[in-house]
Motif scaffolding. Structure first.
Motif, PDB file in Angstrom:
ATOM      1  N   LEU A 181       0.805  -1.222   0.000  1.00  0.00           N
ATOM      2  CA  LEU A 181       0.000   0.000   0.000  1.00  0.00           C
ATOM      3  C   LEU A 181       0.835   1.268   0.000  1.00  0.00           C
ATOM      4  O   LEU A 181       0.445   2.281  -0.594  1.00  0.00           O
ATOM      5  N   TYR A 182       1.995   1.222   0.703  1.00  0.00           N
ATOM      6  CA  TYR A 182       2.740   2.453   0.934  1.00  0.00           C
ATOM      7  C   TYR A 182       4.188   2.417   0.448  1.00  0.00           C
ATOM      8  O   TYR A 182       4.898   3.416   0.552  1.00  0.00           O
ATOM      9  N   GLY A 183       4.634   1.268  -0.033  1.00  0.00           N
ATOM     10  CA  GLY A 183       5.991   1.179  -0.564  1.00  0.00           C
ATOM     11  C   GLY A 183       7.073   1.270   0.490  1.00  0.00           C
ATOM     12  O   GLY A 183       8.218   1.595   0.174  1.00  0.00           O
ATOM     13  N   ARG A 184       6.762   0.970   1.753  1.00  0.00           N
ATOM     14  CA  ARG A 184       7.747   0.974   2.833  1.00  0.00           C
ATOM     15  C   ARG A 184       7.945  -0.441   3.351  1.00  0.00           C
ATOM     16  O   ARG A 184       7.012  -1.236   3.409  1.00  0.00           O
ATOM     17  N   ASN A 185       9.167  -0.718   3.757  1.00  0.00           N
ATOM     18  CA  ASN A 185       9.470  -2.005   4.350  1.00  0.00           C
ATOM     19  C   ASN A 185       9.458  -1.909   5.872  1.00  0.00           C
ATOM     20  O   ASN A 185       9.845  -0.879   6.438  1.00  0.00           O
TER      21      ASN A 185
END
Length: 373
Positions: A181-185
């Motif tokens: 959803l947010y492109g963060r790991n």
């Protein structure tokens, strides 16, 4: 110089821990105290709960009226007022805070302000569940009621993951969803843990006469209620000789609906000990939800034989553990219960050993000290 930590939490967790979310937040507070030292950890709770503040534990009023709460939500300050957000920023500056830990991912407004002011602190977020997905599920049943909160929460969560420096999730499932959803790991997956409170001297004290008892423990909210209602309607009629006990906050409100000749509703109790120590099988028919189910780890601590759905086992490493059975259908519950009913008791050392190795807080403290200090 020791790092100073401020934990920002949107609920009371010192005087009241009556649900899984509060227990998890308190675990986090305790964990940071053990890692960084009590003298270096501050706790700010945004709550209307009335209690005496202490030197490093303080409360800010969440809202004064329902109208004010609506205005706060519309402005994006989801847990409290814009004025209180500024008080937190001032506290960070005055006390030279190194790390600010936000309990849940809905502090986008405050996180954005801190980032734009370029305060010299790291912003950490502990994700109990992905709030956007949680409120999407709420809207399926109550679209009008949750439309405004959903819009603000989605925006706030996006800001949270845009500006946060360190992300902690409970489960791999949430970590994967955040990436999608947010492109963060996620920087760390930190599953639910407890201090070991088990006392083998109390084992079976309250259940020696009945080795054919099933136990359900959980507060009375939608996933728990719908799951146990399904079990009562579709599984219990086929279990002659078995007795189901339902324990948990507010379940007495459903006593008339759920009780039958082989189902007893206890509801709210002061202590769960006598039920966990009794000689029974733990059932967890939960079919939807978010995060990790706290009662699963508690049941493991007591060495319970556990029959649970995939959702109830989400985040736990239980494959091939003797004494833990995945059951998602009526047939699977019936088949498994009949398979194990001949056991003299249902205490399981393998389940208890799993708790000690993976879900005991003492081990987690050691690992987090290694990672964070």
């Amino acid at each position: 110089m020791a790092k100073k930590v401020l934990i920002v939490c949107g609920q009371e967790i010192i005087c009241e821990r009556n649900d899984g979310g509060k227990k998890c937040s308190f675990r986090n507070y305790d964990l940071f105290c053990k890692v960084f030292g009590n003298e270096n950890v501050y706790l700010c709770m945004l709550t209307n709960y009335k209690a005496e503040d202490k030197e490093k534990v303080f409360r800010l009023v969440a809202y004064k009226t329902t109208i004010e709460r609506g205005i706060n939500i519309a402005r994006g300050a989801l847990f409290t007022s814009v004025a209180n957000e500024q008080k937190i920023i001032s506290f960070i500056e005055k006390n030279c805070i190194s790390i600010v830990v936000f309990e849940r991912s809905m502090y986008g407004s405050l996180i954005t302000k801190i980032k734009k002011q370029k305060l010299p602190c790291e912003l950490w977020v502990f994700v109990h569940n992905v709030e956007r997905r949680y409120f999407e599920n709420k809207m399926k049943c109550h679209k009008i009621l949750y439309s405004l909160p959903y819009w603000r929460i989605a925006k706030s969560e996006k800001e949270t993951f845009k500006y946060s420096d360190y992300i902690i999730t409970l489960t791999l499932r949430d970590a994967q969803l955040i990436n999608k959803l947010y492109g963060r790991n996620s920087d760390l997956i930190l599953p639910m843990t407890f201090y070991d409170e088990f006392d083998d001297k109390k084992l079976f004290k309250n259940g020696e006469q009945d080795t054919k008892e099933l136990l359900f423990i959980g507060t009375m909210f939608a996933p728990n209620y719908e799951g146990i209602k399904w079990f009562v309607d579709y599984v219990m009629p086929e279990l002659n000789g078995f007795h189901l006990v339902i324990v948990g906050k507010d379940f007495e409100l459903k006593r008339t609906e759920l009780e039958s000749k082989n189902v007893r509703v206890v509801g709210t109790v002061e202590s769960l000990d006598q039920y966990y120590y009794s000689n029974n099988i733990m059932i967890m028919p939960i079919f939807y939800g978010d995060g990790m189910k706290i009662k699963t780890a508690e049941a493991m601590m007591y060495g319970k034989t556990i029959l649970a759905s995939d959702e109830a086992l989400e985040g736990y490493e239980v494959n091939d553990v003797q004494g833990i059975y995945r059951c998602n259908t009526r047939e699977e519950y019936l088949e498994t219960i009949h398979m194990i009913e001949r056991n003299e008791n249902y205490y399981n050392k393998s389940v208890r050993n799993l708790f000690l190795s993976k879900y005991c807080l003492n081990n987690q403290i050691y690992e987090c000290k290694r990672l964070w200090t």
